[in-house]
Design a protein around this motif. Structure first.
Motif, PDB file in Angstrom:
ATOM      1  N   UNK B 393       0.836  -1.211   0.000  1.00  0.00           N
ATOM      2  CA  UNK B 393       0.000   0.000   0.000  1.00  0.00           C
ATOM      3  C   UNK B 393       0.870   1.260   0.000  1.00  0.00           C
ATOM      4  N   UNK B 394       1.930   1.270   0.838  1.00  0.00           N
ATOM      5  CA  UNK B 394       2.781   2.460   0.901  1.00  0.00           C
ATOM      6  C   UNK B 394       3.535   2.655  -0.417  1.00  0.00           C
ATOM      7  N   UNK B 395       3.933   1.553  -1.076  1.00  0.00           N
ATOM      8  CA  UNK B 395       4.606   1.671  -2.375  1.00  0.00           C
ATOM      9  C   UNK B 395       3.691   2.356  -3.383  1.00  0.00           C
ATOM     10  N   UNK B 396       2.429   1.921  -3.433  1.00  0.00           N
ATOM     11  CA  UNK B 396       1.477   2.534  -4.366  1.00  0.00           C
ATOM     12  C   UNK B 396       1.186   3.982  -3.969  1.00  0.00           C
ATOM     13  N   UNK B 471      13.935   5.818  -2.427  1.00  0.00           N
ATOM     14  CA  UNK B 471      14.181   4.946  -3.583  1.00  0.00           C
ATOM     15  C   UNK B 471      13.520   5.505  -4.837  1.00  0.00           C
ATOM     16  N   UNK B 472      12.292   5.998  -4.715  1.00  0.00           N
ATOM     17  CA  UNK B 472      11.605   6.577  -5.875  1.00  0.00           C
ATOM     18  C   UNK B 472      12.390   7.763  -6.417  1.00  0.00           C
ATOM     19  N   UNK B 473      12.974   8.571  -5.484  1.00  0.00           N
ATOM     20  CA  UNK B 473      13.717   9.749  -5.927  1.00  0.00           C
ATOM     21  C   UNK B 473      14.943   9.361  -6.750  1.00  0.00           C
ATOM     22  N   UNK B 474      15.465   8.143  -6.501  1.00  0.00           N
ATOM     23  CA  UNK B 474      16.669   7.707  -7.216  1.00  0.00           C
ATOM     24  C   UNK B 474      16.350   7.155  -8.601  1.00  0.00           C
ATOM     25  N   UNK B 475      15.096   6.867  -8.877  1.00  0.00           N
ATOM     26  CA  UNK B 475      14.724   6.326 -10.199  1.00  0.00           C
ATOM     27  C   UNK B 475      14.168   7.465 -11.042  1.00  0.00           C
ATOM     28  N   UNK B 476      14.784   7.688 -12.184  1.00  0.00           N
ATOM     29  CA  UNK B 476      14.379   8.809 -13.021  1.00  0.00           C
ATOM     30  C   UNK B 476      12.968   8.664 -13.565  1.00  0.00           C
ATOM     31  N   UNK B 493       2.612   1.395 -15.972  1.00  0.00           N
ATOM     32  CA  UNK B 493       3.958   1.961 -15.867  1.00  0.00           C
ATOM     33  C   UNK B 493       4.530   1.744 -14.469  1.00  0.00           C
ATOM     34  N   UNK B 494       3.707   1.966 -13.452  1.00  0.00           N
ATOM     35  CA  UNK B 494       4.207   1.822 -12.084  1.00  0.00           C
ATOM     36  C   UNK B 494       4.460   0.352 -11.750  1.00  0.00           C
ATOM     37  N   UNK B 495       3.489  -0.508 -12.046  1.00  0.00           N
ATOM     38  CA  UNK B 495       3.605  -1.894 -11.583  1.00  0.00           C
ATOM     39  C   UNK B 495       4.518  -2.741 -12.456  1.00  0.00           C
ATOM     40  N   UNK B 496       4.711  -2.350 -13.733  1.00  0.00           N
ATOM     41  CA  UNK B 496       5.522  -3.195 -14.611  1.00  0.00           C
ATOM     42  C   UNK B 496       6.896  -2.609 -14.908  1.00  0.00           C
ATOM     43  N   UNK B 497       7.082  -1.316 -14.625  1.00  0.00           N
ATOM     44  CA  UNK B 497       8.382  -0.695 -14.884  1.00  0.00           C
ATOM     45  C   UNK B 497       9.051  -0.249 -13.584  1.00  0.00           C
ATOM     46  N   UNK B 498       8.404   0.679 -12.856  1.00  0.00           N
ATOM     47  CA  UNK B 498       9.061   1.316 -11.713  1.00  0.00           C
ATOM     48  C   UNK B 498       9.214   0.386 -10.524  1.00  0.00           C
ATOM     49  N   UNK B 499       8.137  -0.253 -10.096  1.00  0.00           N
ATOM     50  CA  UNK B 499       8.219  -1.084  -8.889  1.00  0.00           C
ATOM     51  C   UNK B 499       9.175  -2.277  -9.045  1.00  0.00           C
ATOM     52  N   UNK B 500       9.232  -2.951 -10.215  1.00  0.00           N
ATOM     53  CA  UNK B 500      10.234  -4.021 -10.347  1.00  0.00           C
ATOM     54  C   UNK B 500      11.666  -3.519 -10.183  1.00  0.00           C
ATOM     55  N   UNK B 501      11.943  -2.284 -10.662  1.00  0.00           N
ATOM     56  CA  UNK B 501      13.288  -1.730 -10.464  1.00  0.00           C
ATOM     57  C   UNK B 501      13.547  -1.508  -8.974  1.00  0.00           C
ATOM     58  N   UNK B 502      12.493  -1.201  -8.226  1.00  0.00           N
ATOM     59  CA  UNK B 502      12.641  -0.867  -6.815  1.00  0.00           C
ATOM     60  C   UNK B 502      12.561  -2.085  -5.908  1.00  0.00           C
ATOM     61  N   UNK B 503      12.709  -3.292  -6.470  1.00  0.00           N
ATOM     62  CA  UNK B 503      12.579  -4.507  -5.642  1.00  0.00           C
ATOM     63  C   UNK B 503      13.478  -4.496  -4.409  1.00  0.00           C
ATOM     64  N   UNK B 504      14.762  -4.096  -4.497  1.00  0.00           N
ATOM     65  CA  UNK B 504      15.586  -4.066  -3.272  1.00  0.00           C
ATOM     66  C   UNK B 504      14.997  -3.133  -2.207  1.00  0.00           C
ATOM     67  N   UNK B 505      14.502  -1.965  -2.631  1.00  0.00           N
ATOM     68  CA  UNK B 505      13.922  -1.033  -1.659  1.00  0.00           C
ATOM     69  C   UNK B 505      12.638  -1.594  -1.073  1.00  0.00           C
TER      70      UNK B 505
END
Lengths: 49, 520
Positions: B393-396, B471-476, B493-505
């Motif tokens: 929820x917080x990620x979204x 983490x979001x601030x670090x992803x362009x 865009x969020x669920x298939x591009x951004x959030x997978x990049x942010x998996x470690x965070x």
């Protein structure tokens, strides 16, 4: 666990409360160790990326 | 046959893409708004009623506040709380700031290891640390006689100054982290300039480094003061049995011993405590905005190799400081945890009988059954489920706040940071009233683990927001824009591009949330 520990401590049940607290410490240490290993594996795996 | 390529999507396509994304963003924002305000609104409402909310025939009145402010026990608790918070803040600033300067700006041996050890109290369960201190330094503790009779230290954990010593030990890591972060971003050329004109090491640290740390010290001091006034575990274990109540333990005792459960005076006290915490955090926020002017003006970075940007101390001073740091870590963290471990395998931990004569496995057998075993199971289940759901929820919500065009997105960061201002006791009382007022599903939540999970998750969600917003601030944003330009919706865009990049965070946020809920 926190509420159980506080209530038992107020009743003077010290030994099991200490054991419960050690369980809490152990779970925390395991969680941090798992996280640390996963991050280390990810860093090593991407060394040549 | 000609094919025309339409550069702008048609009206129907624009509506189709707008509605689902905006609808999801609105739903997420509404969920966060309800979850964060759920404990606060009913609490304030309950504080201005003549009787508990579940009783009919009540009316609007400020009698609860009048009863609270004319109760001498409340003012004694408030005085104890203020004294405890003041001593804890002063002690934590001196020690935490000093340790940060020693580890970050000198050539003390072990300066690479001590930071990890100094922040151990943040990671360990607070109640475990408190019980360990009780087992070792408490009135009947293993080392109590050694401290008071051999070392002749007037140390009593049941008094307010004694509790403040424990409070300081718990708060030092917070100050250390804030000061360490400030020091690592500080240009060291000012200190180098002072040393180059012959200033001794202590003078450089005292007249150059420490003044530059002032904004960090003010920031950390306000944070520690705010955390100290809501302290519940320390006064419950040490203070209340001796009559030294703090505000949180006063409210807890009033709540649990009242003739009719949930008296309005407790809600009034909780509202007052919440108001104080909010004022302190607003003040901190204002001061943090002003500290942007406090910038070190420097040229190149500090020296590479040797002691980058640090002062070289005499050999004797280095050794003494290193030993003192080691002693501090051992006495405040590792000895109490060792005492806790020893308590768990002995029938009684006393200096009068050697522990190995009292070894027993009975304590560990006892926690393997009955209420103890079910409490372990419940806590782990709640922590796992709560961390998973809250991280999602917080990620979204972070994506809506920082990666969308939702009109009300600017209020989301404030909402996500607000639970940090709410003392834990207040969240518990507030959600109790919410579950009573909003039924269904209130009563079902009150009787199940889901209600506890909801309250604990809301209390800790700020931690997830700290990690994920950084983490979001670090992803362009260009990645999101590329996806949108290819026709993807905001959700895709969020669920298939951004959030997978942010998996470690996401994983880091999940682990921190799990640990935080586990410790509550």
């Amino acid at each position: 666990m926190g509420v159980t520990m506080l209530q038992s401590e107020q009743q003077g049940v010290n030994g099991p409360v200490a054991a419960l607290a050690m369980v809490q410490v152990a779970i925390t240490v395991v969680a941090i160790a798992v996280a640390g290993r996963l991050f280390a594996a990810r860093t090593r795996g991407r060394r040549n990326a | 046959m000609t094919t025309s390529v339409s550069l702008a999507p048609g009206r129907a396509t624009r509506i189709r893409r707008l509605l689902p994304g905006t609808g999801v963003q609105a739903a997420i924002s509404a969920l966060v708004l309800v979850a964060v305000l759920a404990p606060v609104v009913p609490l304030v409402y309950a504080s201005v009623q003549s009787a508990p909310i579940y009783q009919p025939g009540r009316y609007f009145t400020v009698a609860a506040y009048r009863q609270l402010f004319t109760d001498p026990a409340f003012w004694r608790a408030a005085g104890n709380t203020a004294e405890f918070a003041a001593i804890t803040t002063a002690g934590a600033l001196v020690l935490g700031g000093g340790f940060a300067v020693v580890c970050g700006r000198t050539d003390v041996p072990g300066r690479r290891w001590y930071p990890g050890l100094l922040i151990a109290p943040l990671v360990l369960p607070p109640l475990g640390l408190i019980l360990g201190w009780n087992a070792l330094y408490g009135p009947g503790g293993y080392a109590h006689d050694f401290l008071t009779q051999t070392l002749h230290l007037p140390f009593n954990l049941s008094t307010v100054p004694g509790m403040a010593v424990l409070g300081t030990a718990v708060a030092v890591p917070v100050v250390f982290l804030v000061c360490q972060s400030a020091l690592s971003g500080m240009d060291s050329s000012l200190e180098d300039a002072a040393r180059s004109v012959g200033a001794p090491a202590l003078r450089v640290l005292g007249e150059v480094t420490l003044p530059m740390l002032r904004p960090a010290l003010v920031n950390a001091g306000l944070l520690v003061f705010t955390l100290s006034i809501e302290s519940l575990g320390i006064p419950l274990v040490f203070g209340s049995p001796q009559g030294h109540d703090f505000i949180a333990s006063y409210l807890y005792t009033q709540w649990s011993s009242a003739f009719t459960p949930g008296p309005p005076v407790v809600s009034a006290g909780a509202t007052v405590l919440l108001g104080c915490a909010c004022v302190l955090l607003l003040l901190r926020g204002t001061l943090l905005r002003n500290q942007a002017r406090f910038v070190t003006i420097g040229g190149r970075q500090g020296a590479v190799g040797g002691v980058p940007g640090g002062v070289r101390l005499p050999a004797a001073a280095r050794l003494v400081l290193s030993v003192l740091l080691g002693l501090y870590v051992a006495v405040t963290t590792f000895a109490p945890i060792a005492a806790l471990g020893l308590s768990s395998v002995t029938t009684e931990l006393t200096p009068l009988i050697a522990p190995w004569h009292l070894f027993t496995a009975g304590n560990w057998r006892a926690i393997g059954q009955g209420a103890f075993a079910s409490s372990i199971r419940n806590t782990v289940e709640i922590a796992l489920a709560g961390a998973l759901i809250t991280t999602a929820v917080v990620a979204l919500a972070t994506a809506v706040a920082h990666r969308s065009r939702f009109p009300l997105r600017r209020g989301l960061p404030f909402l996500l940071l607000f639970p940090r201002a709410i003392p834990g006791l207040i969240i518990g009382i507030g959600f109790f009233w919410t579950f009573l007022l909003v039924n269904p599903p209130g009563h079902a939540l009150l009787d199940s683990l889901w209600g506890v999970m909801l309250a604990l998750s809301v209390r800790s969600l700020t931690i997830a927001y700290f990690v994920l917003s950084a983490a979001f601030a670090a992803v362009g944003e260009s990645l999101d824009d590329a996806a949108r330009s290819a026709g993807a919706s905001w959700w895709a865009a969020i669920t298939r591009i951004t959030l997978p990049i942010l998996r470690p965070a996401l994983f880091a946020a999940f682990i921190l949330m799990f640990i935080s809920i586990l410790h509550d």
